[in-house]
Design an enzyme around this catalytic site. Structure first.
Site, PDB file in Angstrom:
ATOM      1  N   ASP A  22      32.114  31.465  38.953  1.00  0.00           N
ATOM      2  CA  ASP A  22      33.090  32.552  39.011  1.00  0.00           C
ATOM      3  C   ASP A  22      33.001  33.456  37.787  1.00  0.00           C
ATOM      4  O   ASP A  22      33.508  34.579  37.801  1.00  0.00           O
ATOM      5  CB  ASP A  22      34.515  32.004  39.153  1.00  0.00           C
ATOM      6  CG  ASP A  22      34.921  31.045  38.035  1.00  0.00           C
ATOM      7  OD1 ASP A  22      34.099  30.785  37.123  1.00  0.00           O
ATOM      8  OD2 ASP A  22      36.059  30.540  38.073  1.00  0.00           O
ATOM      9  N   GLU A  23      32.333  32.989  36.727  1.00  0.00           N
ATOM     10  CA  GLU A  23      32.269  33.778  35.496  1.00  0.00           C
ATOM     11  C   GLU A  23      31.420  35.034  35.637  1.00  0.00           C
ATOM     12  O   GLU A  23      31.469  35.909  34.770  1.00  0.00           O
ATOM     13  CB  GLU A  23      31.760  32.910  34.340  1.00  0.00           C
ATOM     14  CG  GLU A  23      32.736  31.813  33.958  1.00  0.00           C
ATOM     15  CD  GLU A  23      32.415  31.170  32.624  1.00  0.00           C
ATOM     16  OE1 GLU A  23      31.949  31.880  31.708  1.00  0.00           O
ATOM     17  OE2 GLU A  23      32.624  29.951  32.497  1.00  0.00           O
ATOM     18  N   TYR A  61      25.561  33.363  29.130  1.00  0.00           N
ATOM     19  CA  TYR A  61      25.526  32.397  30.232  1.00  0.00           C
ATOM     20  C   TYR A  61      25.770  33.084  31.568  1.00  0.00           C
ATOM     21  O   TYR A  61      24.951  32.992  32.494  1.00  0.00           O
ATOM     22  CB  TYR A  61      26.562  31.292  30.005  1.00  0.00           C
ATOM     23  CG  TYR A  61      26.976  30.587  31.276  1.00  0.00           C
ATOM     24  CD1 TYR A  61      26.031  29.958  32.088  1.00  0.00           C
ATOM     25  CD2 TYR A  61      28.310  30.575  31.692  1.00  0.00           C
ATOM     26  CE1 TYR A  61      26.404  29.329  33.271  1.00  0.00           C
ATOM     27  CE2 TYR A  61      28.695  29.949  32.867  1.00  0.00           C
ATOM     28  CZ  TYR A  61      27.742  29.329  33.653  1.00  0.00           C
ATOM     29  OH  TYR A  61      28.111  28.713  34.820  1.00  0.00           O
TER      30      TYR A  61
END
Length: 336
Positions: free
Chosen positions: A136-137, A159
């Site tokens: 979800d990031e 990331y």
């Protein structure tokens, strides 16, 4: 027979053997037990392979030690096995470490995905589905907007940027070749055997070593936590009922402020009254940029019939019980 290749997250070689990639190893164990007629191949580094060898002697599981970025090895697997389904979970995932070592995140998260996609696409036996497990990031942070699968991608750290880049790679194989891919974007997955750089096992391990929970900064950060069994059930449902070329959010209503999380774990592990909880908390400097929350909608997945089954209270109880047992039966190295 169905051939399934599970590519699991890597472990740090400095960690005790009992720590295994949570969602990857749980998915492998679930597939092995529920589909004895399927041939399951798990490509992973040596630590996770050794863990799974200890847990399973099933004849339908092949444990392949190796690096997802090793194109010779990955091509060999696809040239010698009939792979129908690929679950690609391999990734480096720790946000803070991604700022310190972005090249290693690019290598595993982007180059590893490129190698796996290329080998799967060129395999003599055409796979039926390639499931890429993302995060979800990739949406970035939000205070009030709830992200669905059509929301723009706005990663805010190395990331999530590498995960978003890998998604574009995966999507390009659908756009150009109609190679059957599905992408999932999930909340923070937690559960037994999780890597101790993650917040829940990190807090648990610190407390069990009689050290304080170190909380970064004083901003009101919160996270949605998804128990690993619910994540695995979502992966399997997407395989069974998902539409190729689509993206599915995997989310939960368990949004927990990090401060509340730490206090709950202190009470559970140390069994102290409310008046003594703060004695086990320590605030440390925050990283320069931090996302406060990642709210997502998983209505699309729920339309397939998925619901999270494990409550926050039960999930954290199971996680804490297993971690407590492991801590008292194995020697842990101190956390940095």
């Amino acid at each position: 027979n169905v051939g399934v290749l599970c590519v699991s997250p890597p472990l740090s070689p400095s960690l005790p053997l009992l720590i295994s990639p949570s969602s990857g190893s749980h998915l492998v164990c679930s597939l092995v037990c529920t589909h004895p007629d399927w041939r399951i191949i798990n490509l992973d580094n040596k630590d996770s392979v050794l863990y799974l060898k200890q847990q399973s002697d099933c004849s339908n599981l092949l444990l392949q030690q190796g690096d997802v970025c090793n194109s010779r090895l990955v091509n060999h697997i696809f040239n010698t096995e009939s792979i129908d389904v690929i679950f690609h979970l391999a990734a480096r995932t720790h946000v803070e470490t991604s700022f310190e070592s972005p090249s290693s995140f690019r290598r595993v998260n982007i180059d590893g995905t490129r190698v796996l996609l290329g080998a799967a696409h060129e395999a003599r036996h055409r796979p039926q589905c390639f499931i890429y497990v993302s995060t979800d990031e990739v949406y970035g942070a939000s205070l009030d907007e709830v992200f669905d699968e059509s929301s723009p991608v706005r990663p805010s750290n190395p990331y999530s940027a590498t995960k978003a880049a890998a998604e574009y790679l995966v999507r390009s194989y659908w756009d150009k070749y109609k190679f059957p891919i599905i992408i999932t974007r999930s909340n923070n997955i937690y559960g037994p055997r999780q890597y101790t750089e993650k917040v829940i096992p990190r807090f648990l391990t610190l407390l069990q070593m009689n050290k304080k929970c170190t909380i970064q900064g004083t901003l009101p950060k919160s996270r949605h936590f998804l128990f690993v069994d619910d994540a695995v059930s979502a992966f399997l449902l997407v395989l069974e009922k998902g539409t190729v070329g689509e993206i599915y959010n995997i989310g939960t209503g368990s949004e927990i402020p990090i401060m509340q999380l730490a206090r709950e774990l202190v009470k559970m592990v140390k069994n102290v009254p409310d008046s003594e909880v703060n004695d086990w908390l320590e605030f440390v400097p925050d990283r320069p940029r931090v996302d406060l929350r990642y709210p997502i909608s998983c209505e699309k997945l729920q339309q397939l019939g998925w619901r999270a089954q494990v409550s926050w209270a039960e999930g954290i109880r199971q996680t804490g019980t297993v971690t407590h047992t492991h801590t008292h039966t194995h020697t842990h190295r101190p956390l940095d």
